[in-house]
Enzyme design. Structure first.
Site, PDB file in Angstrom:
ATOM      1  N   ASP A   1       0.821  -1.215   0.000  1.00  0.00           N
ATOM      2  CA  ASP A   1       0.000   0.000   0.000  1.00  0.00           C
ATOM      3  C   ASP A   1       0.857   1.269   0.000  1.00  0.00           C
ATOM      4  OD1 ASP A   1      -2.391   1.397   0.045  1.00  0.00           O
ATOM      5  OD2 ASP A   1      -2.532   1.408   2.233  1.00  0.00           O
TER       6      ASP A   1
ATOM      7  N   ASN B   1     -11.101  -2.477  -4.901  1.00  0.00           N
ATOM      8  CA  ASN B   1     -10.374  -1.561  -5.798  1.00  0.00           C
ATOM      9  C   ASN B   1     -11.097  -1.337  -7.137  1.00  0.00           C
ATOM     10  OD1 ASN B   1      -7.092  -2.706  -4.673  1.00  0.00           O
ATOM     11  ND2 ASN B   1      -8.260  -0.916  -4.011  1.00  0.00           N
TER      12      ASN B   1
HETATM   13  C1  IPE Z   1      -5.462  -2.639  -0.040  1.00  0.00           C
HETATM   14  O1  IPE Z   1      -5.117  -1.313  -0.198  1.00  0.00           O
HETATM   15  C2  IPE Z   1      -5.439  -3.359  -1.359  1.00  0.00           C
HETATM   16  C3  IPE Z   1      -4.136  -3.524  -2.001  1.00  0.00           C
HETATM   17  C4  IPE Z   1      -2.982  -3.147  -1.519  1.00  0.00           C
HETATM   18  C5  IPE Z   1      -4.150  -4.208  -3.257  1.00  0.00           C
HETATM   19  P1  IPE Z   1      -6.224  -0.169  -0.321  1.00  0.00           P
HETATM   20  O2  IPE Z   1      -5.495   1.118  -0.479  1.00  0.00           O
HETATM   21  O3  IPE Z   1      -7.209  -0.513  -1.367  1.00  0.00           O
HETATM   22  O4  IPE Z   1      -6.927  -0.244   1.101  1.00  0.00           O
HETATM   23  P2  IPE Z   1      -7.814   0.826   1.865  1.00  0.00           P
HETATM   24  O5  IPE Z   1      -8.931   1.215   0.947  1.00  0.00           O
HETATM   25  O6  IPE Z   1      -6.929   1.978   2.187  1.00  0.00           O
HETATM   26  O7  IPE Z   1      -8.255   0.124   3.091  1.00  0.00           O
HETATM   27  C1  IPE Z   2      -1.698   0.350  -3.324  1.00  0.00           C
HETATM   28  O1  IPE Z   2      -1.470   1.714  -3.317  1.00  0.00           O
HETATM   29  C2  IPE Z   2      -2.026  -0.185  -4.698  1.00  0.00           C
HETATM   30  C3  IPE Z   2      -3.395  -0.663  -4.859  1.00  0.00           C
HETATM   31  C4  IPE Z   2      -4.326  -0.631  -3.951  1.00  0.00           C
HETATM   32  C5  IPE Z   2      -3.739  -1.220  -6.140  1.00  0.00           C
HETATM   33  P1  IPE Z   2      -2.666   2.773  -3.276  1.00  0.00           P
HETATM   34  O2  IPE Z   2      -3.056   3.069  -4.685  1.00  0.00           O
HETATM   35  O3  IPE Z   2      -3.753   2.296  -2.403  1.00  0.00           O
HETATM   36  O4  IPE Z   2      -1.949   4.039  -2.653  1.00  0.00           O
HETATM   37  P2  IPE Z   2      -2.508   4.985  -1.519  1.00  0.00           P
HETATM   38  O5  IPE Z   2      -2.892   4.109  -0.365  1.00  0.00           O
HETATM   39  O6  IPE Z   2      -3.678   5.709  -2.093  1.00  0.00           O
HETATM   40  O7  IPE Z   2      -1.372   5.896  -1.191  1.00  0.00           O
HETATM   41 MG    MG Z   3      -4.112   2.447  -0.423  1.00  0.00          MG
END
Ligand code: IPE
Ligand code: IPE
Ligand code: MG
Length: 250
Positions: free
Chosen positions: A22, A70
């Site tokens: 993340d 997502n």
């Molecule tokens: C969790 O991260 C999913 C992945 C890393 C693929 P998210 O960024 O989607 O999670 P939330 O929404 O902050 O909980």
């Molecule tokens: C994780 O990084 C990747 C996926 C969830 C696909 P994020 O895209 O959630 O990045 P942040 O949490 O918004 O910084």
């Molecule tokens: Mg995230």
């Protein structure tokens, strides 16, 4: 300085490490770039942890790559992520194969673009005899959906008489999860500073050690990974017992 890798006890490695990768969006934003810039830079970190696991021979690595939630992101971000997954599978396929890794995928795969499904299945197929390690991608994955689908499969079997209620043990339940062929998670790592599970492997992390790191995923490297394993090895995993019982090995 000595690397954490050299400080590890190779006899006591976690068998299964799972990572919530993340922080890509925030990494990009802090550089004044679009979120997708962060996703592009995430690939190096993925390569680093795959290589790190391979070097010390951790047999199972599960990477949370795209959650069932997502799909709710803006369409252009989802499209970019799908293209990146597709490109990466294409570019890394040979490397994954020659490293002796066996590829698996968990999640609601039918929702992915046809090309990604084909590439995934091809990689799963050509690596099926590899034995050095297992690389598991969680794609379109949601743990609640997985658990519910296990419940439905089991209740169907009870209805048809294939199973009785008494036969529903934890092991039987696990056999209806995507992860039926993998050991439980020993260590769960989440980058980005968020302290939550986000619908990832809820059943499988029952006794996992949890590590939440203040590092954004694109900045995560091999040494960070080895440090996680080092910290893991300095925990006493009691599984409900007392320290004294563990010392006496009872
Ligand atoms: C969790 O991260 C999913 C992945 C890393 C693929 P998210 O960024 O989607 O999670 P939330 O929404 O902050 O909980
Ligand atoms: C994780 O990084 C990747 C996926 C969830 C696909 P994020 O895209 O959630 O990045 P942040 O949490 O918004 O910084
Ligand atoms: Mg995230």
């Amino acid at each position: 300085m000595q690397s954490f890798k050299d400080k590890l006890n190779r006899e006591q490695l976690p068998q299964h490490v799972a990572i919530i990768m993340d922080g890509n969006g925030r990494w990009a934003k802090s550089r004044g770039e679009k979120r997708t810039f962060g996703h592009k830079h995430a690939i190096k970190a993925v390569r680093d942890v795959v290589n790190a696991c391979n070097e010390i021979e951790i047999p199972y690595l599960t990477l949370y790559t795209f959650s069932s939630e997502n799909w709710k992101r803006p369409e252009d971000e989802v499209d970019t992520l799908m293209s990146l997954i597709s490109e990466t599978l294409l570019l890394e396929a040979e490397e994954i194969f020659t490293k002796g890794l066996r590829m698996h995928v968990i999640g609601d795969i039918g929702k992915l673009p046809a090309l990604v499904q084909e590439q995934m299945m091809h990689l799963v197929d050509i690596t099926k005899d590899n034995k050095r390690g297992n690389l598991i991608l969680a794609l379109s994955y949601g743990s609640q959906h997985e658990i519910l689908s296990a419940v439905k499969q089991i209740s169907h079997k009870v209805k048809t008489g294939e199973l009785t209620e008494d036969q529903i043990t934890e092991k039987v339940f696990e056999n209806h999860l995507y992860t039926k062929d993998f050991p439980p998670v020993d260590l769960l790592i989440r980058t980005s500073g968020e302290v939550r599970i986000s619908n990832f492997l809820l059943w499988q992390i029952a006794y996992a050690e949890l590590q939440f790191l203040d590092i954004l995923w694109p900045d995560f490297g091999k040494e960070d990974f080895f440090k996680c394993i080092y910290d893991y090895q300095n925990k006493e995993r009691r599984f409900g017992k007392t320290s004294e019982q563990l010392e006496e090995n009872i």
